[in-house]
Design an enzyme around this catalytic site. Structure first.
Site, PDB file in Angstrom:
ATOM      1  CB  SER A   1       0.744 -25.474   7.889  1.00  0.00           C
ATOM      2  OG  SER A   1       0.663 -25.429   9.290  1.00  0.00           O
TER       3      SER A   1
ATOM      4  CG  ASP B   1       5.763 -20.173  11.126  1.00  0.00           C
ATOM      5  OD1 ASP B   1       4.810 -19.973  11.896  1.00  0.00           O
ATOM      6  OD2 ASP B   1       5.772 -21.077  10.264  1.00  0.00           O
TER       7      ASP B   1
ATOM      8  CG  HIS C   1       2.248 -20.551   9.751  1.00  0.00           C
ATOM      9  ND1 HIS C   1       3.114 -21.623   9.891  1.00  0.00           N
ATOM     10  CD2 HIS C   1       1.016 -21.090   9.529  1.00  0.00           C
ATOM     11  CE1 HIS C   1       2.435 -22.756   9.773  1.00  0.00           C
ATOM     12  NE2 HIS C   1       1.174 -22.454   9.547  1.00  0.00           N
TER      13      HIS C   1
END
Length: 251
Positions: free
Chosen positions: A103, A200, A230
């Site tokens: 991320s 996601d 995610h």
């Protein structure tokens, strides 16, 4: 092999907490996401893999995260967390490194790779949130969020993963300094593997694909996991991540 823990002192008096598995290189360095820490499922899975495979592995918490010192709202900028990652790499890693960024950590990994081109030999990016402050938060901020930023300098953004995330005006403004998606190619030419979930809700797969297409290098593989979320922390996701690492470490 056992895993050692310690603290890396910073010039401003703060400290970064780290954990390390000794082994053969290249050293795999974990770069976590926004408001995450090095105790997460993927970070721990990499530690287990490193011990079993005799690989060198390093994980740490950015300032304001996990066991490291610092107040999140005060230390919470891309500039600060980039400096944390560079400090860890410079002071604790000898020889080549493979960066694994999840991320926000995917964005940080790119910034570090651009700054340490001789040392970073490969990237693994999991749902990379490049330029997320500008492209994924600021552009989608609701009116009440903008009002909170204007009045208080911070917006408590609701999160599916627990307590609301404090989004500060400083974070948004500072993030714009480190934007890498735009008219120019991203000057990274090392082998790069991107793992992205199609389901996601936080980082749309087209956003991650934009980064893949912007990278200057040709050895870039973008893997879209149709039912992936995610976090990509399911057993099958972890197995895919470890397979990618084995491939890159053998290059």
């Amino acid at each position: 092999m056992s895993e050692r823990a310690g603290k890396l002192s910073r010039p401003d008096g703060e400290h970064i907490t780290w954990r390390r598995v000794e082994g053969r290189g290249p050293t795999v360095v974990w770069l976590g996401g926004f408001r995450s820490d090095m105790e997460g499922t993927k970070a721990q899975a990499l530690a287990d893999w490193a011990r079993a495979a005799g690989r060198s592995y390093l994980r740490f918490d950015y300032l304001g995260h996990g066991q490291s010192s610092g107040d999140f709202r005060e230390k919470g900028t891309i500039t600060r967390w980039r400096e944390d990652a560079l400090g860890v790499l410079d002071e604790m890693v000898e020889g080549p490194a493979i960066l694994v960024g999840s991320s926000m950590g995917g964005w940080i990994a790119c910034l570090v790779a651009m700054a340490r081109q001789d040392q970073v030999k490969a990237l693994v990016l999991i749902a990379p949130a490049a330029d997320f402050t500008e492209k994924l938060i600021a552009t989608e901020m609701p009116p009440q969020g903008r009002a909170a930023l204007a009045a208080d300098g911070v917006w408590l953004r609701p999160s599916e993963y627990g307590e609301p995330y404090p989004i500060t005006r400083t974070l948004i403004e500072d993030g714009a300094r480190w934007s890498i998606l735009g008219a120019d190619r991203v000057p990274i030419e090392v082998p790069t593997r991107i793992l992205q979930g199609a389901a996601d809700p936080d980082v749309p797969w087209r956003h991650a694909l934009e980064l893949a297409q912007a990278l200057k290098g040709d050895d870039v593989v973008f893997s879209l996991i149709k039912d992936g979320d995610h976090r990509l922390s399911r057993p099958q996701d972890i197995a895919r991540l470890l397979g990618v690492l084995e491939e890159l470490a053998a290059l």
